[in-house]
Write a protein that holds these residues in place. Structure first.
Motif, PDB file in Angstrom:
ATOM      1  N   GLY A  31       0.796  -1.231   0.000  1.00  0.00           N
ATOM      2  CA  GLY A  31       0.000   0.000   0.000  1.00  0.00           C
ATOM      3  C   GLY A  31       0.821   1.269   0.000  1.00  0.00           C
ATOM      4  N   ASP A  32       2.140   1.170   0.028  1.00  0.00           N
ATOM      5  CA  ASP A  32       2.993   2.362  -0.013  1.00  0.00           C
ATOM      6  C   ASP A  32       2.868   3.090  -1.349  1.00  0.00           C
ATOM      7  N   ALA A  33       3.224   4.383  -1.308  1.00  0.00           N
ATOM      8  CA  ALA A  33       3.358   5.134  -2.572  1.00  0.00           C
ATOM      9  C   ALA A  33       4.764   5.721  -2.575  1.00  0.00           C
ATOM     10  N   VAL A  34       5.571   5.314  -3.528  1.00  0.00           N
ATOM     11  CA  VAL A  34       6.983   5.701  -3.548  1.00  0.00           C
ATOM     12  C   VAL A  34       7.317   6.358  -4.882  1.00  0.00           C
ATOM     13  N   LEU A  35       8.057   7.474  -4.805  1.00  0.00           N
ATOM     14  CA  LEU A  35       8.475   8.166  -6.022  1.00  0.00           C
ATOM     15  C   LEU A  35       9.976   7.950  -6.225  1.00  0.00           C
ATOM     16  N   LEU A  36      10.338   7.511  -7.410  1.00  0.00           N
ATOM     17  CA  LEU A  36      11.737   7.313  -7.761  1.00  0.00           C
ATOM     18  C   LEU A  36      12.092   8.464  -8.693  1.00  0.00           C
ATOM     19  N   LEU A  37      12.836   9.421  -8.163  1.00  0.00           N
ATOM     20  CA  LEU A  37      13.058  10.661  -8.891  1.00  0.00           C
ATOM     21  C   LEU A  37      14.471  10.725  -9.455  1.00  0.00           C
ATOM     22  N   GLY A  38      14.604  11.155 -10.667  1.00  0.00           N
ATOM     23  CA  GLY A  38      15.941  11.306 -11.257  1.00  0.00           C
ATOM     24  C   GLY A  38      15.809  11.706 -12.711  1.00  0.00           C
ATOM     25  N   ARG A  39      16.804  12.422 -13.169  1.00  0.00           N
ATOM     26  CA  ARG A  39      16.730  12.869 -14.574  1.00  0.00           C
ATOM     27  C   ARG A  39      17.004  11.683 -15.521  1.00  0.00           C
ATOM     28  N   SER A  40      16.865  11.950 -16.787  1.00  0.00           N
ATOM     29  CA  SER A  40      17.095  10.899 -17.785  1.00  0.00           C
ATOM     30  C   SER A  40      18.525  10.376 -17.693  1.00  0.00           C
ATOM     31  N   ASP A 199       9.760  14.030 -13.556  1.00  0.00           N
ATOM     32  CA  ASP A 199       8.734  15.077 -13.562  1.00  0.00           C
ATOM     33  C   ASP A 199       8.476  15.560 -12.135  1.00  0.00           C
ATOM     34  N   ASP A 200       9.028  16.740 -11.832  1.00  0.00           N
ATOM     35  CA  ASP A 200       8.886  17.296 -10.480  1.00  0.00           C
ATOM     36  C   ASP A 200       7.453  17.634 -10.101  1.00  0.00           C
ATOM     37  N   ILE A 210      12.611   8.536  -3.448  1.00  0.00           N
ATOM     38  CA  ILE A 210      13.987   8.057  -3.576  1.00  0.00           C
ATOM     39  C   ILE A 210      14.611   8.878  -4.693  1.00  0.00           C
ATOM     40  N   ASN A 211      15.589   9.673  -4.310  1.00  0.00           N
ATOM     41  CA  ASN A 211      16.188  10.570  -5.285  1.00  0.00           C
ATOM     42  C   ASN A 211      17.467   9.952  -5.845  1.00  0.00           C
TER      43      ASN A 211
END
Lengths: 225, 433
Positions: A31-40, A199-200, A210-211
């Motif tokens: 049930g977690d919501a996790v964002l994996l953020l990073g440029r191309s 996409d910020d 997670i950056n």
């Protein structure tokens, strides 16, 4: 707190002889919501591939519901992926020769699982696609195709929905609409949500981020939904 | 949705490529099938018509011409032999039976054969109506002649249907009509040898300008003109006529022999050829030689057709490979959705088998059609080959389809292997290109 669904530790992937990507540990509860953020090019898709059992890491451990994913046979991994993972891609990859309903049903066909009775109709109805069910993807708008791709991802009530750059090509309104749809469907099916993006604009939807830029795990103080 | 459904979907998405592939496969198989059918039918037609005929004896000349003219009725005879030779042959210890054949006339292209009822037995003929000929100028009609019992016909001299030298002074009466035999007999009229002899004896008397013939009241100029015309006709038919009309009544064209043992079959023709003015030919030897000489052309077509099939397999390979390149991202998505590598390979193989199988099926149907049309349009083959048989399915068809399926499978091997080992992570990381 709910139990751990996915746990990846000390993951390293050797891309070639000179380049090795080292990823932060990833733990996702049901049930977690996790964002994996990073440029191309930061390795988002590579990490998603490792987490989905598609790319064996050079180093590290990876478990799904406590079971070591890469200790399984390839066929068993395919089976686990088909039953537990739902995928949404930036490019939607609806097969042009199949109807919308067939494209959605493909998830069940490939996983060789029969979806629960009425599930396809429910999704078509809920996502406003019922009257388009027998049309080919070419005859649908981008938004309708996007909804069909999401319906395909959630057809089998996966334990995790993984989306790779689902909003990058969309304008603000559509990006927010897709995020709402993904979150609603995740909530509806009780699935965890893991989104990889640069996409910020969708950062506010997550409290766990997670950056990959800094290869560190950030945790924001509160979820903005 | 199984591998087959996915394969169909893939084919539909690239219908033009798939259609071209199918067309190439179909063209190759149609050619192969038609050549084999044609050749097999002609060979079996030759064999069927010569069954029971060990040796054919006629006047000296070309043995092949003798066989073609007197066994298959597909050529004109080189000349006649004396009826006494028949008696001589009958008394040879090596000979079990001897059937005379007297040729020289036709009715609307159907040859009149003077013979004995044994000739009908040779082809195991049965009567649809009526009975066998007994008296002179009684005749039995083959199944394809369209004649009925009781019909009276006037035959034309020679073997050409459009000849104008009609023997209308003696009419034949149909006494029986045969059931179809699938042999040349279906297109023949049979009568007693004496009928043909008498008719031609009379014919020769006309040539001798028998002024006493009361029915013949034309003036001298007309007689000469008629005689010249008859001579031309005779030369055209290469049909030897004795200048003496009465002698003609004792002539026949050929004798069909059945010998007592295989050794006789080997020795007797040589003996006849060396010790008499007759020529003996063994139909099976002559036709084997004939078909062997035709075989070069057949081999050339078979090589061409095989080339077509190989080319179509390569086309299939190229189509599958290019198709795979185009939809590798889609295949990666299928893998992500849970499809095993084996399943992806199965999809590619199913696609190859569908294209090649459909092409082969179309090719086989076309091949039968081409062979049917070819046989139907070649006049010389009528009676030898039964065109309708060419439309019937054969075991050979399954062989062709299997051959193409194996070729299709071979063409799918590399693309299916590539599909199975699709590097999904790399593809997903790179995105659709």
């Amino acid at each position: 707190m709910s139990s751990v669904f996915l746990d990846a530790k000390n993951i390293k992937v050797q891309l070639d002889h000179s380049k090795t990507l080292t990823f932060p540990d990833v733990t996702i509860h049901h049930g977690d919501a996790v964002l994996l953020l990073g440029r191309s090019g930061s390795g988002k898709t590579t990490l998603l591939s490792v987490l989905a059992g598609l790319l064996r890491p050079s180093v590290g451990s990876m478990t799904i519901d406590g079971q070591s994913l890469y200790a399984m046979s390839s066929a068993a991994r395919d089976h686990v992926r088909g039953q537990n993972f739902g995928f949404v891609f930036q490019t939607l990859h609806l097969l042009p020769s199949l109807t919308l309903a067939q494209n959605i049903g493909l998830a069940a066909d490939m996983a060789q699982v029969t979806p629960e009775a009425g599930r396809l109709d429910y999704l078509l109805e809920t996502l406003g696609l019922k009257d388009k069910a027998h049309r080919k993807p070419d005859a649908l708008s981008q938004g309708e195709q996007q909804r069909a791709a999401i319906a395909r991802a959630v057809l089998l009530r996966p334990k995790i929905i993984i989306a790779d750059e689902p909003t990058s090509a969309l304008d603000d309104d559509n990006a927010q609409a897709v995020m709402k749809l993904l979150k609603d469907q995740a909530k509806d099916t009780g699935a965890a949500l893991l989104i990889a993006t640069h996409d910020d604009r969708i950062r506010p939807h997550f409290k766990t981020i997670i950056n990959l830029e800094n290869l560190m795990r950030d945790k924001v103080s509160e979820e903005v939904a | 949705m199984n591998a087959l459904t996915l394969a169909i979907a893939s084919i539909r998405s690239r219908a033009m490529h798939a259609t071209l592939c199918m067309a190439a496969v179909a063209a190759g198989i149609a050619l192969l099938c038609a050549v084999f059918l044609f050749s097999e039918s002609v060979s079996s037609g030759f064999a069927r018509n010569a069954k029971g005929i060990d040796i054919i004896v006629g006047t000296k000349g070309s043995p092949l011409q003798l066989v073609l003219s007197s066994v298959y009725h597909a050529d004109v005879p080189a000349g006649n032999i004396d009826e006494h030779d028949l008696e001589h042959l009958k008394h040879m210890p090596q000979i079990r039976s001897a059937i005379p054949l007297a040729l020289g006339d036709n009715y609307k292209g159907f040859r009149m054969v003077g013979t004995t009822p044994d000739y009908l037995d040779l082809y195991k003929a049965t009567f649809a109506k009526g009975k066998v000929f007994a008296a002179p100028f009684e005749t039995v009609a083959g199944a394809d002649t369209g004649l009925s019992v009781g019909d009276k016909i006037a035959v034309t001299h020679g073997f050409s249907a459009d000849g104008d030298d009609v023997h209308d002074d003696h009419l034949y009466t149909i006494t029986g009509v045969l059931n179809p035999t699938g042999t040349v007999l279906d297109k023949l009229l049979t009568s007693r040898v004496e009928s043909v002899q008498q008719l031609h004896a009379g014919h020769e008397h006309h040539h001798d300008h028998d002024e006493e013939d009361e029915d013949y009241e034309e003036d001298e100029v007309d007689h000469e003109h008629e005689a010249d015309r008859h001579e031309e006709s005779h030369e055209h038919d290469e049909h030897h006529h004795d200048e003496n009309g009465s002698a003609f009544t004792h002539q026949i064209t050929a004798v069909i022999l059945k010998v007592r043992s295989p050794v006789d079959l080997m020795n007797l023709p040589r003996k006849i050829n060396e010790s008499s003015e007759l020529m003996a030919a063994v139909p099976s030897y002559e036709m084997a030689r004939f078909t062997k000489s035709l075989g070069i052309g057949r081999q050339l077509i078979v090589v061409l057709a095989t080339g077509f099939v190989v080319l179509s397999a390569l086309m299939l390979w190229a189509t599958l490979s290019s198709g795979l390149a185009l939809r590798r991202y889609d295949l990666a998505v299928l893998r992500v959705l849970g499809a095993s590598p084996r399943r992806l390979a199965a999809t590619v193989i199913a696609e190859a088998l569908l294209i090649s199988g459909c092409g082969a099926l179309i090719g086989v149907v076309l091949g039968h059609g081409i062979a049917y049309m070819a046989v139907s349009s070649i006049e010389g083959l009528r009676g030898l080959v039964l065109p309708s048989v060419l439309l019937m399915p054969r075991m050979m068809d399954i062989g062709f389809i299997l051959l193409v399926l194996i070729a299709g499978l071979g063409a799918a091997m590399v693309p299916s292997f590539n599909a199975a080992r699709t590097d999904i992570a790399k593809l997903l990381a790179r995105g659709r290109t």
